[in-house]
Design a protein around this motif. Structure first.
Motif, PDB file in Angstrom:
ATOM      1  N   LEU A   1       0.837  -1.201   0.000  1.00 12.24           N
ATOM      2  CA  LEU A   1       0.000   0.000   0.000  1.00 12.24           C
ATOM      3  C   LEU A   1       0.869   1.247   0.000  1.00 12.24           C
ATOM      4  O   LEU A   1       1.812   1.358   0.792  1.00 12.24           O
ATOM      5  N   LEU A   2       0.542   2.187  -0.883  1.00 10.08           N
ATOM      6  CA  LEU A   2       1.235   3.468  -0.897  1.00 10.08           C
ATOM      7  C   LEU A   2       0.616   4.367   0.167  1.00 10.08           C
ATOM      8  O   LEU A   2      -0.601   4.555   0.206  1.00 10.08           O
ATOM      9  N   VAL A   3       1.446   4.908   1.054  1.00 11.88           N
ATOM     10  CA  VAL A   3       0.941   5.749   2.145  1.00 11.88           C
ATOM     11  C   VAL A   3       1.553   7.146   2.055  1.00 11.88           C
ATOM     12  O   VAL A   3       2.646   7.345   1.529  1.00 11.88           O
ATOM     13  N   ALA A   4       0.790   8.108   2.580  1.00 15.16           N
ATOM     14  CA  ALA A   4       1.206   9.509   2.573  1.00 15.16           C
ATOM     15  C   ALA A   4       0.885  10.122   3.927  1.00 15.16           C
ATOM     16  O   ALA A   4       0.226   9.500   4.778  1.00 15.16           O
TER      17      ALA A   4
ATOM     18  N   LEU B   1      16.148   4.976   2.957  1.00 18.41           N
ATOM     19  CA  LEU B   1      16.091   4.990   4.415  1.00 18.41           C
ATOM     20  C   LEU B   1      16.181   3.553   4.914  1.00 18.41           C
ATOM     21  O   LEU B   1      16.058   2.610   4.140  1.00 18.41           O
ATOM     22  N   TRP B   2      16.387   3.363   6.215  1.00 18.33           N
ATOM     23  CA  TRP B   2      16.601   2.021   6.754  1.00 18.33           C
ATOM     24  C   TRP B   2      15.419   1.618   7.631  1.00 18.33           C
ATOM     25  O   TRP B   2      15.149   2.233   8.641  1.00 18.33           O
ATOM     26  N   GLY B   3      14.745   0.557   7.241  1.00 20.98           N
ATOM     27  CA  GLY B   3      13.716  -0.037   8.071  1.00 20.98           C
ATOM     28  C   GLY B   3      12.346   0.579   7.890  1.00 20.98           C
ATOM     29  O   GLY B   3      12.207   1.761   7.575  1.00 20.98           O
ATOM     30  N   PRO B   4      11.289  -0.215   8.105  1.00 24.56           N
ATOM     31  CA  PRO B   4       9.926   0.270   7.900  1.00 24.56           C
ATOM     32  C   PRO B   4       9.517   1.358   8.882  1.00 24.56           C
ATOM     33  O   PRO B   4       8.761   2.259   8.516  1.00 24.56           O
ATOM     34  N   ASP B   5       9.987   1.295  10.119  1.00 21.10           N
ATOM     35  CA  ASP B   5       9.610   2.322  11.092  1.00 21.10           C
ATOM     36  C   ASP B   5      10.142   3.693  10.682  1.00 21.10           C
ATOM     37  O   ASP B   5       9.463   4.709  10.835  1.00 21.10           O
ATOM     38  N   THR B   6      11.372   3.721  10.161  1.00 21.12           N
ATOM     39  CA  THR B   6      11.953   4.985   9.698  1.00 21.12           C
ATOM     40  C   THR B   6      11.142   5.543   8.536  1.00 21.12           C
ATOM     41  O   THR B   6      10.887   6.754   8.467  1.00 21.12           O
ATOM     42  N   LEU B   7      10.726   4.659   7.627  1.00 22.62           N
ATOM     43  CA  LEU B   7       9.914   5.112   6.494  1.00 22.62           C
ATOM     44  C   LEU B   7       8.595   5.705   6.971  1.00 22.62           C
ATOM     45  O   LEU B   7       8.164   6.759   6.486  1.00 22.62           O
ATOM     46  N   LYS B   8       7.946   5.047   7.917  1.00 11.98           N
ATOM     47  CA  LYS B   8       6.657   5.551   8.398  1.00 11.98           C
ATOM     48  C   LYS B   8       6.815   6.916   9.056  1.00 11.98           C
ATOM     49  O   LYS B   8       5.994   7.828   8.833  1.00 11.98           O
ATOM     50  N   GLU B   9       7.854   7.080   9.859  1.00  8.92           N
ATOM     51  CA  GLU B   9       8.084   8.372  10.511  1.00  8.92           C
ATOM     52  C   GLU B   9       8.394   9.452   9.482  1.00  8.92           C
ATOM     53  O   GLU B   9       7.958  10.605   9.610  1.00  8.92           O
TER      54      GLU B   9
ATOM     55  N   LEU C   1       4.528   0.306   1.402  1.00  8.75           N
ATOM     56  CA  LEU C   1       4.814  -0.604   2.506  1.00  8.75           C
ATOM     57  C   LEU C   1       3.718  -1.650   2.614  1.00  8.75           C
ATOM     58  O   LEU C   1       2.646  -1.518   2.009  1.00  8.75           O
ATOM     59  N   SER C   2       3.964  -2.669   3.425  1.00  4.58           N
ATOM     60  CA  SER C   2       2.966  -3.701   3.667  1.00  4.58           C
ATOM     61  C   SER C   2       1.711  -3.108   4.292  1.00  4.58           C
ATOM     62  O   SER C   2       1.782  -2.224   5.142  1.00  4.58           O
ATOM     63  N   GLU C   3       0.559  -3.627   3.871  1.00  4.41           N
ATOM     64  CA  GLU C   3      -0.701  -3.167   4.448  1.00  4.41           C
ATOM     65  C   GLU C   3      -0.741  -3.381   5.959  1.00  4.41           C
ATOM     66  O   GLU C   3      -1.316  -2.586   6.700  1.00  4.41           O
ATOM     67  N   HIS C   4      -0.109  -4.448   6.446  1.00  2.00           N
ATOM     68  CA  HIS C   4      -0.149  -4.756   7.868  1.00  2.00           C
ATOM     69  C   HIS C   4       0.802  -3.881   8.669  1.00  2.00           C
ATOM     70  O   HIS C   4       0.530  -3.553   9.820  1.00  2.00           O
TER      71      HIS C   4
END
Length: 297
Positions: free
Chosen positions: A167-170, A221-229, A240-243
């Protein structure tokens, strides 16, 4: 006389490409790693490792020692597996690994369910990117790994678990939110990407090719948490993954974007080495995963 710790350190230096990498892998200080190698060389009377600005590499004598050390560790693992067969689920250990996404967000849930079935088994979880997990399984450091891509090594076998959407998130308030988007609507956006070696990174690149956006601005960037922030901070959009993004989307910290064509979904796999004989705890975990047809709620 060489001891097992010294041999483990030598193998770690070779596989990590140097003393600093071995120190991180073994949770030792770099001087301690150097001291173990020095003592091993003194006990054998030959130089085993050549140090240079490019890292460390073994001498011909070092190659011989590393080859024998790996055989020794394989024999020890075989002994532990055979002895564990007499213990069933009343003792022993389970060491499993997961890619950064699956290891962080899914594996703890599966291990918690396993621990309810086998409370006397000690559990350990390792987390790394796709390449790291495959290497751990290949080297026999872990028996089982959860991966978000089919393994590329012939020695590894994979058991498909379930599919999940990407899923593409913004950021909340994005002008893209709430609209039916096409790739043309994404032109000019900055895409936040996972690090190289990540299965998610490969899937992000596949989606950009599908959308004809290969040349779009990309930040690594490194890791999914960094991307979300980073997405929440307004630095760009990320696939990122939907979950992985479920909690943030439910709380309004991130918004999901609807793009046509949608990005390809991906399959979660349980990966193991084809020639690995599993212990009872490992077999029980495989059976547990085999009954996992969807992401646990």
């Amino acid at each position: 006389m060489a001891n097992l710790t010294q041999l483990e350190v030598l193998v770690a230096v070779v596989e990590s490409g140097g003393f600093s990498g071995a120190a991180k892998r073994l949770y030792m200080s770099q001087p301690s790693v150097s001291n173990h190698i020095r003592n091993l060389e003194n006990s054998l009377g030959v130089q085993l490792v050549q140090r240079s600005t490019q890292g460390a590499r073994t001498t011909p004598a070092g190659d011989v020692v590393v080859e024998h050390a790996r055989k020794v560790f394989e024999l020890l693992r075989s002994m532990e597996h055979q002895v564990a067969g007499f213990q069933g689920l009343e003792a022993g250990s389970l060491v499993v690994a997961g890619t950064t996404t699956l290891g962080t967000y899914l594996l703890p849930r599966l291990v918690a369910e396993f621990a309810e079935q086998a409370p006397k088994v000690e559990c350990q979880i390792r987390v790394g990117n796709e390449d790291a997990v495959e290497n751990w399984v290949l080297r026999g450091e872990v028996a089982l790994g959860l991966c978000a891509d089919a393994p590329r090594e012939e020695q590894l076998t994979a058991q498909a678990m379930f599919e999940e959407a990407m899923l593409l998130v913004a950021a909340p308030g994005s002008p893209l939110a709430g609209h039916a988007l096409t790739p043309e609507d994404l032109v000019g956006q900055r895409f936040l990407m996972r690090e190289m070696g990540s299965a998610t990174r490969r899937q992000q690149e596949t989606a950009l090719r599908l959308w004809g956006l290969d040349s779009a601005a990309q930040w690594n960037l490194w890791g999914p948490d960094t991307l979300k922030e980073a997405v929440y901070a307004g630095l760009g959009v990320a696939l990122l993954s939907e979950h992985v993004t479920a909690r943030e989307r439910a709380s309004g910290l991130l918004v999901g974007l609807t793009v046509t064509p949608p990005p390809p979904s991906r399959t979660a796999y349980l990966v193991r080495r084809a020639d690995r004989v599993l212990t009872p705890p490992e077999e029980a975990f495989v059976a547990l995963v085999g009954g996992t047809a969807s992401w646990p709620t």
